[in-house]
Design a protein around this motif. Sequence first.
Motif, PDB file in Angstrom:
ATOM      1  N   LEU A  10       7.327  23.097  25.419  1.00 36.75           N
ATOM      2  CA  LEU A  10       6.735  22.584  26.646  1.00 36.75           C
ATOM      3  C   LEU A  10       6.396  23.717  27.609  1.00 36.75           C
ATOM      4  CD1 LEU A  10       8.755  19.312  27.398  1.00 36.75           C
ATOM      5  CD2 LEU A  10       6.507  19.558  26.361  1.00 36.75           C
ATOM      6  N   ILE A  11       7.219  24.761  27.643  1.00 34.67           N
ATOM      7  CA  ILE A  11       6.900  25.912  28.485  1.00 34.67           C
ATOM      8  C   ILE A  11       5.596  26.562  28.001  1.00 34.67           C
ATOM      9  CG2 ILE A  11       7.642  28.251  29.101  1.00 34.67           C
ATOM     10  CD1 ILE A  11      10.520  27.197  29.159  1.00 34.67           C
ATOM     11  N   LYS A  12       5.452  26.716  26.711  1.00 34.77           N
ATOM     12  CA  LYS A  12       4.200  27.272  26.160  1.00 34.77           C
ATOM     13  C   LYS A  12       3.011  26.384  26.507  1.00 34.77           C
ATOM     14  CE  LYS A  12       6.348  29.568  22.170  1.00 34.77           C
ATOM     15  NZ  LYS A  12       6.448  29.581  20.684  1.00 34.77           N
ATOM     16  N   PHE A  57      -6.160  18.622  30.108  1.00 36.08           N
ATOM     17  CA  PHE A  57      -6.002  18.794  31.546  1.00 36.08           C
ATOM     18  C   PHE A  57      -5.891  20.276  31.829  1.00 36.08           C
ATOM     19  CE2 PHE A  57      -4.100  14.723  30.419  1.00 36.08           C
ATOM     20  CZ  PHE A  57      -4.768  13.853  31.280  1.00 36.08           C
ATOM     21  N   ASN A  58      -6.355  20.670  33.030  1.00 33.09           N
ATOM     22  CA  ASN A  58      -6.178  22.076  33.385  1.00 33.09           C
ATOM     23  C   ASN A  58      -4.720  22.312  33.763  1.00 33.09           C
ATOM     24  OD1 ASN A  58      -5.724  21.588  36.241  1.00 33.09           O
ATOM     25  ND2 ASN A  58      -7.947  21.207  36.419  1.00 33.09           N
ATOM     26  N   PRO A  59      -4.295  23.575  33.782  1.00 34.29           N
ATOM     27  CA  PRO A  59      -2.869  23.882  34.000  1.00 34.29           C
ATOM     28  C   PRO A  59      -2.303  23.277  35.290  1.00 34.29           C
ATOM     29  CG  PRO A  59      -4.052  25.815  33.266  1.00 34.29           C
ATOM     30  CD  PRO A  59      -5.081  24.772  33.496  1.00 34.29           C
ATOM     31  N   GLN A  60      -3.091  23.311  36.388  1.00 38.17           N
ATOM     32  CA  GLN A  60      -2.577  22.788  37.651  1.00 38.17           C
ATOM     33  C   GLN A  60      -2.312  21.291  37.585  1.00 38.17           C
ATOM     34  OE1 GLN A  60      -1.700  24.826  40.237  1.00 38.17           O
ATOM     35  NE2 GLN A  60      -0.664  22.927  40.823  1.00 38.17           N
ATOM     36  N   GLN A  61      -3.185  20.580  36.863  1.00 35.82           N
ATOM     37  CA  GLN A  61      -2.980  19.133  36.702  1.00 35.82           C
ATOM     38  C   GLN A  61      -1.695  18.859  35.923  1.00 35.82           C
ATOM     39  OE1 GLN A  61      -6.825  18.307  34.866  1.00 35.82           O
ATOM     40  NE2 GLN A  61      -7.416  17.045  36.623  1.00 35.82           N
ATOM     41  N   THR A 110       1.209  19.471  38.303  1.00 33.93           N
ATOM     42  CA  THR A 110       1.264  18.401  39.298  1.00 33.93           C
ATOM     43  C   THR A 110       1.865  17.138  38.707  1.00 33.93           C
ATOM     44  OG1 THR A 110      -0.705  19.305  40.392  1.00 33.93           O
ATOM     45  CG2 THR A 110      -0.123  17.015  40.889  1.00 33.93           C
ATOM     46  N   GLY A 111       1.423  16.796  37.489  1.00 36.77           N
ATOM     47  CA  GLY A 111       1.977  15.623  36.824  1.00 36.77           C
ATOM     48  C   GLY A 111       3.461  15.765  36.566  1.00 36.77           C
ATOM     49  N   LEU A 112       3.885  16.972  36.190  1.00 35.95           N
ATOM     50  CA  LEU A 112       5.303  17.228  35.942  1.00 35.95           C
ATOM     51  C   LEU A 112       6.127  17.088  37.225  1.00 35.95           C
ATOM     52  CD1 LEU A 112       7.403  18.149  33.838  1.00 35.95           C
ATOM     53  CD2 LEU A 112       6.870  20.513  34.463  1.00 35.95           C
ATOM     54  N   VAL A 119       9.351  23.401  35.587  1.00 36.50           N
ATOM     55  CA  VAL A 119       8.492  23.698  36.727  1.00 36.50           C
ATOM     56  C   VAL A 119       8.630  25.166  37.131  1.00 36.50           C
ATOM     57  CG1 VAL A 119       8.085  23.217  39.161  1.00 36.50           C
ATOM     58  CG2 VAL A 119       8.487  21.332  37.579  1.00 36.50           C
ATOM     59  N   LYS A 120       9.874  25.660  37.188  1.00 36.67           N
ATOM     60  CA  LYS A 120      10.098  27.057  37.563  1.00 36.67           C
ATOM     61  C   LYS A 120       9.464  28.003  36.550  1.00 36.67           C
ATOM     62  CE  LYS A 120      14.485  26.196  39.968  1.00 36.67           C
ATOM     63  NZ  LYS A 120      15.956  26.393  39.903  1.00 36.67           N
ATOM     64  N   ALA A 121       9.603  27.672  35.264  1.00 37.21           N
ATOM     65  CA  ALA A 121       9.072  28.559  34.212  1.00 37.21           C
ATOM     66  C   ALA A 121       7.552  28.627  34.233  1.00 37.21           C
ATOM     67  CB  ALA A 121       9.552  28.070  32.846  1.00 37.21           C
ATOM     68  N   SER A 122       6.902  27.577  34.715  1.00 32.37           N
ATOM     69  CA  SER A 122       5.442  27.538  34.674  1.00 32.37           C
ATOM     70  C   SER A 122       4.784  27.933  35.987  1.00 32.37           C
ATOM     71  CB  SER A 122       4.965  26.129  34.296  1.00 32.37           C
ATOM     72  OG  SER A 122       5.484  25.180  35.216  1.00 32.37           O
ATOM     73  N   GLN A 123       5.536  27.962  37.113  1.00 33.65           N
ATOM     74  CA  GLN A 123       4.932  28.237  38.414  1.00 33.65           C
ATOM     75  C   GLN A 123       4.400  29.657  38.517  1.00 33.65           C
ATOM     76  OE1 GLN A 123       7.940  27.089  41.237  1.00 33.65           O
ATOM     77  NE2 GLN A 123       6.898  25.147  41.727  1.00 33.65           N
ATOM     78  N   GLY A 124       5.052  30.584  37.863  1.00 34.18           N
ATOM     79  CA  GLY A 124       4.620  31.970  37.964  1.00 34.18           C
ATOM     80  C   GLY A 124       3.230  32.196  37.410  1.00 34.18           C
ATOM     81  N   THR A 125       2.864  31.467  36.398  1.00 26.72           N
ATOM     82  CA  THR A 125       1.553  31.675  35.769  1.00 26.72           C
ATOM     83  C   THR A 125       0.460  30.867  36.427  1.00 26.72           C
ATOM     84  OG1 THR A 125       2.083  29.938  34.195  1.00 26.72           O
ATOM     85  CG2 THR A 125       2.569  32.188  33.538  1.00 26.72           C
TER      86      THR A 125
END
Length: 1145
Positions: free
Chosen positions: A1066-1068, A1091-1095, A1098-1100, A1135-1141
């Motif tokens: 899921l992180i990938k 969906f684009n990454p931001q979507q 946001t859903g998460l 959420v934390k793992a994906s916010q940086g990118t």
Amino acid sequence: TNSLTVLPSLADGRQLDSPSEAEKHFSRCAAKLRALRADSGQLREELNLLFDQLLSENYNRTFCPSISIRPEDVCTLLEHASCLVPLSQEHLVIKFCQLIHHLLNQLKIIMDDKTLDVLMNYTAKALKVCSTWTHSDILLALSTVVYGNGHQCQQLLRDLLGEDGVLMLYSAPSQPNMELRRVALTCMANFCYRMPGQLPLDDQYRSACFGVFLKTMQSPKPSNTDELFYCMVIQAALKGLQCCVSGGKWKFGGEEELGSVLAALKRLMFQGAPGVSVEWPAVLYPARLPQYEGLSAPKPIFFVSPKNKKRKSRGKGKKTSSEERRADDGEEDDKTAVPVLQKERAREGDRGEGEPLLKTSAPSLYPSWKRNSSDSEFSDPDGNAQSKLRLYHGRVRQAALQCLLAVVKGVEKRTLYGYWSSFIPDSPIGGPPPLNILTIILKDPSPKVRAFALQVLSAMLDGSRQFLAVAEDTASPRTSYTPFSFLLATAVRELHRALSLALLAETSSQTLTQVIKCLAYLVANAPYHRLRPGLLSPLWKQIRPYVRHRDVNVRVSVLTLYGALVTTQAPLPEVQLLLQQPEGSGSSSTGSFTPQDSSLREDDSAPPWLLQLCVSLVIQPREEQSDSEGAGTGGSVALEPSPVRLEALQVLSHLVRGYFSLAQACLCEIGQVSARCLGETDPSIQLHGAKLLEELGTGIIQQYRAENNVPESSRVPMSQVVQFWTEVLSGPLNGALQNEQHPTLQTSACDTLSSILPQAFAQLPEKTQLMCITVLLGLTYSENYLVKTAAVRALGIYILFPCLREDVMFVADTANTILAALDDRSTNVRAKAAWSLGNLTDTLIVNMESVGVEFQQELSDMLLLKMLQAATRAAADKDRVKCNAVRALGNLLHFLRQTQLTRSAFQRPLEDAVRALVKTVQSEASMKVRWNACYALGNAFRNPALPLGKYSASWSCDAFSALCHVVTSCKNFKVRIKSAAALAVPAHRSCYGDTKRFSCVWHSLATALENSEDTNDFLEYRYSASLRHTLSQALLHLLSVSQSQDMLPLGRSLASEEGKSIKEHLIKYLRVDEGVREGVEGEKETGEDSFNPQQRITGLQETLIRLKGLKAEVEKREEEDRSKDIVVNFLEDLVKASQGTTRLF
């Protein structure tokens, strides 16, 4: 008394060999013979005289086409004679056997079963009883009787082809009597020969014969044997090997055996060729190593030299060579022979237009004998031994190539590719010239041998597109090694070079036709988009003069080659530039042509030269000097022969399909050509005219498709499209649609109607629209399945037209027509009806979303019920029908409203429909069918009225179970992707049922994600990124709809090793890297939403906020709270793992 005393009186009586006299002579002799009885006085003398008289007459229908002796009269004569000739009278036995061969061979008699049985038994007994010196004639008669009847001679096989059989003894290489050996081999070949539809010879005996034929081909000529007799023996062995390979399925016993056959055939391809003196390998191996073609080869060694060969004069040999049975020369019966050669053998030495080019452009290509006009194999004016030896050597080479042709056609393509380098050079000519098939094409003195070599090369090239697709020489090769792709590219260039030389030098019109056909096969299969430009331009210009060649077959083959040029990898830049060249530039320019050349015509609106040529060949009177063979009705009004016009129409169709942007300027003119063709009486011309119209319509549709991004300025204007179809639909196309005598033409006319641009159809007059619809609806009731199939398909296209799909009456009429076609006995009709039903149900979904409930209410409930039941039945049909039937079921289950689903009439059909989809998902059907079934279940899940919840019917549980099973176990990743996507469709938690079912779905998706890279099939691996993408999306969807009662199973899963694996994937999925981009690409290929990454983030986050607010049930509050904390912590980590990118976006 013998034949010599009878010949003068016969010659006096029949003057010019009149056929009627021959028939009278046969009748007189037959009547006398039938009158004889076994106890007649002077029986032996009478039989001797009658046999001589019958043998002295020429009954060959090649020379006397009008001769009409009834087969039953010949059979009666031979049956009666067999009763009169005792086996003790060996001289009479010989003459009777000669008579059997003489009559059956020359008259081409097909015997009845009784005569066949009588003659087989007679000759078989004669072999056992009579002396060895008679066996040559007896075997000749037996081979004649067996020819074409081998499948009915089972009772003779053990005695003749067993280990100690007579034929095995006489055909062995150790047999000193070459004539007996030749006849035995011929007889064996005829036992192996099978006509189409006949059962092949038993493998046991066929393998034994194959071994004898191969040993004979490999054995060197005995020192005390005449060269002519040896050639006849080899020719018989070659014919036998060809019959073995052609007579039913044949598998070579491994690489060594195939290599031995190919090595022997390659040696015999050069038998007696002038100047050939090399040592040949015993085996060819499928490897590109020079030692297999070098001078140091393993034994047996065979030295080929036409010099110092003296023919021993043998009366018996001379006699039998003139009486050879069909299998010796076999030209009338050989199915692989060139049809043109069979029709015009007498014109072998005829010169074509290539002769002046030979003298001016390439004077050293051929030896002197090649430039002489008398290169016919059958002319021997001096009667000397050397010319006869050349004739027999030529026959051996021809037979070797015929046999090689049978091997090429019989061996699997990928197996044969390993041997290409033994027959086709893959390096530029340098040093000693290699001996390969191109050597024969360029150097052999016999036009027939050259023609067969071209046929072999054509067969090798045919279907080789996938193999040659590797070829590439656009980049410079590395110096350390030569890549295989470069070798293949070199082979393609060598083929171009050699065939271009052959085109210049060929003097025989029939062989010239084969050269051009071979070039067409090369052009159709070579990957020119991966090769340096410049190969096609010289060829394009070189073949232009042959368009007006006097031989009609040459003209047809040139058009076939032009058709291949405009078809291969169209649109090809080099061909596009050639099409845009002015008409006169081809004859004046020299050298290679590249896309950088700028000699384009100034007027871009002018039609291509090739298009103008084809139009003129179709509609304009032919030039008198250009066609000396056509049977015209008189001078200026005679059109080109039908084959030329048909091929020109084919080229026009190819040109329109591949280069529509160049042809569209002549849209109306080409339409008029098609209309003229449709107005003619020749059904073939009409058919090609209709197909040309279909190509025009398809080209316009392609231009207007949004995904092709054709600028509006480059499209055919809509007004012109409407005008074009208005003229077409008011012309002779209507007559073709109603021509019941020619259903193929009706079929093509239906396809033409289906190629109308939807936007243009909407602007046609209403009566024209109504005519199209009415005609198609009527043709669905045709008795011919082809017409019915095409009409149903056209309706399936019309139902997608925006101007028709909202017409409830048209939808209902089309639906009823399709439902009737779904019950047709023809699988083709049912398959196309299911496809059309899928399209119709697609429009239901479109109308439901665009028009709304109003359209749903107007459509009859009863019609929907019938469609649901018909699609369910079709889902149990063959895969071709099933793949679209399940698509229709998914759409119908999505379309049905709450009021319909709750009606009792729909309850059972609804259950049957879902169970049909479940059964298809779980079945062993093709992957495409299962892929569609998974998609259909997902489509059905989109209907909020469908009862999927906790208290739903059992079929709901079965549907989820089937998808869960497939997503974890199916070998096909595209099926897994669709099943995962279907499991993520339900929008509400209640649709997933109780906690047990929800937990089952979760664990299935988690397991599938963990095993998403486990596959043994490399082709499936390319979909693994897309599979992980879809599975990750599905797992996040389950989290987004989960409730408090789901926290326990979710918490246990995420706290275990399974949870660690899920988190990694899921992180990938949430991170933006190359893996995600690959996933999105694969996702698009399988039709999924992305969906684009931001979507995604946001859903998460929304899911996290919702889960934090969940309240646990009172009974299990403490346990559920702990589990909820695990799930919440899991999501926070994500959420934390994906916010940086995501800040990058």
